[in-house]
Scaffold this motif. Sequence first.
Motif, PDB file in Angstrom:
ATOM      1  N   GLU A   1      72.747 109.517   4.796  1.00 55.86           N
ATOM      2  CA  GLU A   1      72.921 110.176   6.089  1.00 55.86           C
ATOM      3  C   GLU A   1      72.104 111.457   6.152  1.00 55.86           C
ATOM      4  N   LEU A   2      72.195 112.280   5.120  1.00 54.17           N
ATOM      5  CA  LEU A   2      71.520 113.578   5.127  1.00 54.17           C
ATOM      6  C   LEU A   2      70.010 113.424   5.040  1.00 54.17           C
ATOM      7  N   ILE A   3      69.554 112.591   4.104  1.00 59.84           N
ATOM      8  CA  ILE A   3      68.109 112.457   3.893  1.00 59.84           C
ATOM      9  C   ILE A   3      67.439 111.772   5.078  1.00 59.84           C
ATOM     10  N   PHE A   4      67.981 110.624   5.491  1.00 62.06           N
ATOM     11  CA  PHE A   4      67.347 109.881   6.580  1.00 62.06           C
ATOM     12  C   PHE A   4      67.421 110.636   7.893  1.00 62.06           C
ATOM     13  N   SER A   5      68.532 111.323   8.121  1.00 62.40           N
ATOM     14  CA  SER A   5      68.653 112.089   9.363  1.00 62.40           C
ATOM     15  C   SER A   5      67.626 113.211   9.413  1.00 62.40           C
ATOM     16  N   LYS A   6      67.455 113.890   8.281  1.00 64.23           N
ATOM     17  CA  LYS A   6      66.517 115.010   8.250  1.00 64.23           C
ATOM     18  C   LYS A   6      65.075 114.511   8.381  1.00 64.23           C
ATOM     19  N   LEU A   7      64.764 113.399   7.703  1.00 63.45           N
ATOM     20  CA  LEU A   7      63.399 112.870   7.792  1.00 63.45           C
ATOM     21  C   LEU A   7      63.057 112.438   9.203  1.00 63.45           C
ATOM     22  N   LEU A   8      64.004 111.815   9.886  1.00 63.19           N
ATOM     23  CA  LEU A   8      63.746 111.375  11.251  1.00 63.19           C
ATOM     24  C   LEU A   8      63.532 112.550  12.181  1.00 63.19           C
ATOM     25  N   LYS A   9      64.333 113.591  12.025  1.00 66.32           N
ATOM     26  CA  LYS A   9      64.182 114.742  12.910  1.00 66.32           C
ATOM     27  C   LYS A   9      62.886 115.499  12.615  1.00 66.32           C
ATOM     28  N   ILE A  10      62.485 115.537  11.337  1.00 68.43           N
ATOM     29  CA  ILE A  10      61.201 116.172  11.000  1.00 68.43           C
ATOM     30  C   ILE A  10      60.063 115.398  11.648  1.00 68.43           C
ATOM     31  N   GLU A  11      60.188 114.060  11.615  1.00 66.60           N
ATOM     32  CA  GLU A  11      59.148 113.229  12.214  1.00 66.60           C
ATOM     33  C   GLU A  11      59.098 113.414  13.723  1.00 66.60           C
ATOM     34  N   GLU A  12      60.267 113.669  14.335  1.00 67.52           N
ATOM     35  CA  GLU A  12      60.319 113.784  15.781  1.00 67.52           C
ATOM     36  C   GLU A  12      59.834 115.130  16.279  1.00 67.52           C
ATOM     37  N   ILE A  13      60.304 116.219  15.644  1.00 67.33           N
ATOM     38  CA  ILE A  13      59.990 117.536  16.199  1.00 67.33           C
ATOM     39  C   ILE A  13      59.121 118.383  15.270  1.00 67.33           C
ATOM     40  N   LYS A  14      58.722 117.798  14.117  1.00 69.28           N
ATOM     41  CA  LYS A  14      57.787 118.466  13.230  1.00 69.28           C
ATOM     42  C   LYS A  14      58.277 119.819  12.715  1.00 69.28           C
ATOM     43  N   GLU A  15      59.591 119.961  12.511  1.00 73.62           N
ATOM     44  CA  GLU A  15      60.098 121.193  11.892  1.00 73.62           C
ATOM     45  C   GLU A  15      61.377 120.871  11.131  1.00 73.62           C
ATOM     46  N   ASN A  16      61.677 121.714  10.169  1.00 70.99           N
ATOM     47  CA  ASN A  16      62.853 121.480   9.334  1.00 70.99           C
ATOM     48  C   ASN A  16      64.133 121.858  10.067  1.00 70.99           C
ATOM     49  N   LEU A  17      65.162 121.045   9.904  1.00 66.46           N
ATOM     50  CA  LEU A  17      66.463 121.322  10.487  1.00 66.46           C
ATOM     51  C   LEU A  17      67.471 121.523   9.359  1.00 66.46           C
ATOM     52  N   SER A  18      68.336 122.498   9.530  1.00 67.32           N
ATOM     53  CA  SER A  18      69.276 122.808   8.451  1.00 67.32           C
ATOM     54  C   SER A  18      70.713 122.414   8.779  1.00 67.32           C
ATOM     55  N   HIS A  19      70.982 121.974  10.000  1.00 64.16           N
ATOM     56  CA  HIS A  19      72.358 121.663  10.346  1.00 64.16           C
ATOM     57  C   HIS A  19      72.732 120.271   9.841  1.00 64.16           C
ATOM     58  N   LEU A  20      74.000 120.023   9.675  1.00 70.07           N
ATOM     59  CA  LEU A  20      74.520 118.739   9.196  1.00 70.07           C
ATOM     60  C   LEU A  20      75.274 118.056  10.331  1.00 70.07           C
ATOM     61  N   ARG A  21      74.990 116.783  10.537  1.00 66.11           N
ATOM     62  CA  ARG A  21      75.692 116.029  11.555  1.00 66.11           C
ATOM     63  C   ARG A  21      77.003 115.487  10.991  1.00 66.11           C
ATOM     64  N   TYR A  22      77.948 115.201  11.889  1.00 64.14           N
ATOM     65  CA  TYR A  22      79.172 114.513  11.455  1.00 64.14           C
ATOM     66  C   TYR A  22      78.807 113.145  10.932  1.00 64.14           C
ATOM     67  N   LEU A  23      79.440 112.763   9.837  1.00 61.54           N
ATOM     68  CA  LEU A  23      79.125 111.481   9.226  1.00 61.54           C
ATOM     69  C   LEU A  23      79.714 110.345  10.052  1.00 61.54           C
ATOM     70  N   ARG A  24      78.912 109.334  10.308  1.00 66.02           N
ATOM     71  CA  ARG A  24      79.388 108.142  10.982  1.00 66.02           C
ATOM     72  C   ARG A  24      80.053 107.227   9.950  1.00 66.02           C
ATOM     73  N   PRO A  25      80.948 106.325  10.402  1.00 60.40           N
ATOM     74  CA  PRO A  25      81.505 105.329   9.464  1.00 60.40           C
ATOM     75  C   PRO A  25      80.389 104.548   8.796  1.00 60.40           C
ATOM     76  N   PHE A  26      80.528 104.345   7.492  1.00 58.24           N
ATOM     77  CA  PHE A  26      79.479 103.681   6.742  1.00 58.24           C
ATOM     78  C   PHE A  26      79.327 102.243   7.211  1.00 58.24           C
ATOM     79  N   LYS A  27      78.111 101.805   7.376  1.00 57.92           N
ATOM     80  CA  LYS A  27      77.848 100.471   7.907  1.00 57.92           C
ATOM     81  C   LYS A  27      77.874  99.385   6.846  1.00 57.92           C
ATOM     82  N   ASP A  28      77.802  99.772   5.574  1.00 58.71           N
ATOM     83  CA  ASP A  28      77.689  98.752   4.543  1.00 58.71           C
ATOM     84  C   ASP A  28      79.012  98.499   3.823  1.00 58.71           C
ATOM     85  N   LEU A  29      80.158  98.891   4.428  1.00 63.81           N
ATOM     86  CA  LEU A  29      81.450  98.667   3.789  1.00 63.81           C
ATOM     87  C   LEU A  29      81.755  97.182   3.640  1.00 63.81           C
TER      88      LEU A  29
END
Length: 309
Positions: free
Chosen positions: A276-304
């Motif tokens: 969640e943390l790594i993929f979310s940060k990479l996607l946002k960096i790709e979208e807005i080209k800057e580092n984000l430091s906030h953490l999103r609420y975790l969604r229910p895991f999809k691979d349960l």
Amino acid sequence: DHAKHNGSLYMNGHQIVSLAMTIPIYKNNEINYLTIPLGYKLYDKNFTKLELSKILIRNVMPELTEFQVIASCDSWYTKKNFLNILSEYDNLKIIGGLRSDTVLYDLKPNPTGKRGRPRKKGDRLNYRNFDFKKQNNFFVATKKCMTNLYDKPVFITVTTTDINKFTSVRMYLSTVEIDDINTKYNRKPKQESLNLYEIYNVRWNIEVMFYQQKNFWSFGEYMIRNKIAIEKYFNLIGVAYSAVILIPFINKNFQKLQFCSPQEIKYTFGENIKKELIFSKLLKIEEIKENLSHLRYLRPFKDLDNLAS
């Protein structure tokens, strides 16, 4: 003695008094148990271990006023200074191991009508004369007795592998009535009557919990010398350990993790949090080209669905 001994003077072993709670949960026509730590106290000679155990119990009993509580302990704690805590709580009982050389007495005899103070205890008893019955690989006997450890009658269960030589003798004390064990704690009407030894065996869950925390939760890897800091470290591990066990019962999205090993749950949560943390940060960096430091609420895991129950 939890700290590792590697030859360094910095790392010492410590004696720790701990309190854990085992919760019975009825599921799939059988009783399953969850064991979670409630508190740790470091022994430092200011209080005896018996006093520390009573402090831990007093901390949690106000939250358990609506429940029948059974404190299960080994033979170190079944002493008069610990058993007297029973007078403080009506809903507290004790089932514990007992030294095999504990002096036992028959019940208080009937008044004789003679002058003088009536006897509080009967004649001294020898557990070898109890009525033993074969149960699996053991001979088991239970008798209501008096002891010097407690002012009221208690139930004593003795187990041995040989009633002739009395080898491997184990003794257990209970302040729980035998009838209460089979009516309140035995959920299956057709099941054979339980005995104190079988109820006491539930205490083994705390040994499993200790083993897991020592080997998989860094319980013995602390490198601090301050008493308060050590206790905070132990209790923080206890909070994390309890969280991974209880979350599957609190949040229905994680029901498939119920009764799984705490290590398996911890690994599953850890892997998904990293994704969640790594993929979310990479996607946002790709979208807005800057580092984000906030953490999103975790969604229910999809691979349960792919987890082994």
